[in-house]
Design an enzyme around this catalytic site. Structure first.
Site, short mmCIF file in Angstrom:
data_model
loop_
_atom_site.label_atom_id
_atom_site.label_comp_id
_atom_site.label_asym_id
_atom_site.label_seq_id
_atom_site.Cartn_x
_atom_site.Cartn_y
_atom_site.Cartn_z
CD GLU A 236 -54.26 -6.10 17.26
OE1 GLU A 236 -53.69 -5.02 17.04
OE2 GLU A 236 -54.03 -6.79 18.25
CG ASP A 237 -51.10 -2.26 15.32
OD1 ASP A 237 -51.59 -3.25 15.90
OD2 ASP A 237 -50.07 -1.69 15.74
CG ASP B 121 -44.96 -10.25 15.30
OD1 ASP B 121 -44.46 -11.10 14.57
OD2 ASP B 121 -44.27 -9.48 15.97
CG PHE C 136 -38.91 -3.36 14.78
CD1 PHE C 136 -38.61 -4.07 15.93
CD2 PHE C 136 -39.81 -2.30 14.88
CE1 PHE C 136 -39.18 -3.74 17.15
CE2 PHE C 136 -40.39 -1.97 16.10
CZ PHE C 136 -40.07 -2.68 17.23
NE ARG D 210 -48.05 4.20 20.20
CZ ARG D 210 -48.11 2.90 20.36
NH1 ARG D 210 -48.53 2.13 19.38
NH2 ARG D 210 -47.74 2.33 21.49
C1 PRP Z 1 -48.91 -5.13 18.94
C2 PRP Z 1 -50.10 -5.16 18.01
C3 PRP Z 1 -50.83 -6.40 18.44
C4 PRP Z 1 -49.73 -7.31 18.92
C5 PRP Z 1 -49.41 -8.33 17.87
O1 PRP Z 1 -49.26 -4.47 20.12
O2 PRP Z 1 -50.89 -4.01 18.14
O3 PRP Z 1 -51.77 -6.13 19.46
O4 PRP Z 1 -48.58 -6.50 19.18
O5 PRP Z 1 -48.39 -9.21 18.28
P1 PRP Z 1 -48.60 -10.79 18.40
O6 PRP Z 1 -49.33 -11.25 17.19
O7 PRP Z 1 -47.18 -11.31 18.45
O8 PRP Z 1 -49.34 -11.06 19.68
P2 PRP Z 1 -48.18 -3.97 21.20
O9 PRP Z 1 -48.08 -4.99 22.30
O10 PRP Z 1 -46.91 -3.61 20.49
O11 PRP Z 1 -48.87 -2.69 21.82
P3 PRP Z 1 -49.34 -1.32 21.13
O12 PRP Z 1 -50.44 -1.66 20.17
O13 PRP Z 1 -49.82 -0.50 22.28
O14 PRP Z 1 -48.14 -0.73 20.42
#
Ligand code: PRP
Length: 195
Positions: A101-102, A105, A154, A167
């Site tokens: 994962e990136d 949160d 953010f 990105r």
């Molecule tokens: C981001 C990130 C995780 C998630 C984390 O994805 O890549 O998958 O949010 O958030 P959480 O811990 O509150 O669930 P996002 O929905 O922004 O989509 P993306 O990766 O396509 O930008």
């Protein structure tokens, strides 16, 4: 001046520090997964740049696969409701699976993924995230590999976006609040939180 520079409050993690930490994580993962031929599962879209660097730094044989998911959030927080847009191509029964994962949160997305993948009976299931925001956590989680713990700001770049932009930036930067506040005014219902 670069076109993005006016939108960035500051650089939180420079490119060189990202590269150094990715190399450390790769060394640790390579040691932990020797002889295990792990399957790295990249969560799109945000994980694609981290995965690309991590996979090239690993010294053990491994495979990669991708999942795309969409979380239905409201303007201020993720609801934790997740829909699979693209599932894995491969069967993970008996495989050593490492989710890449990136950012983690609230923890709701990864909690959903862990539950979803666990029932498919992998030999093991672990999580590697580049970034973690502990202050935002709503679900208690064990994360096996964490690149950086970051404050509740953010962040964009190195795969992370705001409204699909930024990105490609080679560093992790903090977005100026006025940028996403402006976006929210333009489109009420846009996702202001990360995740
Ligand atoms: C981001 C990130 C995780 C998630 C984390 O994805 O890549 O998958 O949010 O958030 P959480 O811990 O509150 O669930 P996002 O929905 O922004 O989509 P993306 O990766 O396509 O930008």
């Amino acid at each position: 001046m670069n076109s993005w520079a006016k939108d960035i409050a500051r650089i939180l993690i420079p490119h060189e520090e990202l590269q150094r930490r990715v190399a450390e994580l790769a060394a640790q993962i390579s040691a932990d997964y020797a002889e295990r031929n792990p399957l790295l599962v990249c969560v799109l879209k945000g994980g694609f740049i981290f995965l690309a660097d991590l996979t090239r730094a690993l010294t053990v044989p491994h495979c990669v696969d991708f999942m795309a998911i969409s979380s239905y959030g409201n303007a201020t927080r993720s609801t934790g409701v997740v829909r699979i847009l693209k599932d894995l191509d491969c069967d993970i029964v008996g495989r050593h699976v490492l989710i890449v994962e990136d950012i983690i949160d609230t923890g709701r997305t990864i909690a959903y993924l862990l539950e979803n993948l666990r029932v498919r009976q992998p030999a093991s299931l672990r999580v590697c995230t580049l970034l973690s925001k502990p202050a935002r956590r709503e679900i208690e989680l064990h994360i096996d590999y964490v690149g950086f713990e970051i404050p509740n700001e953010f962040v964009i770049g190195y795969g992370l976006d705001y409204a699909e932009n930024y990105r490609n930036l080679p560093f992790i930067g903090v977005l100026k609040p006025e940028v996403y506040q402006r976006g929210l005014q333009q489109a009420s219902g846009a996702k202001a939180s990360q995740g």
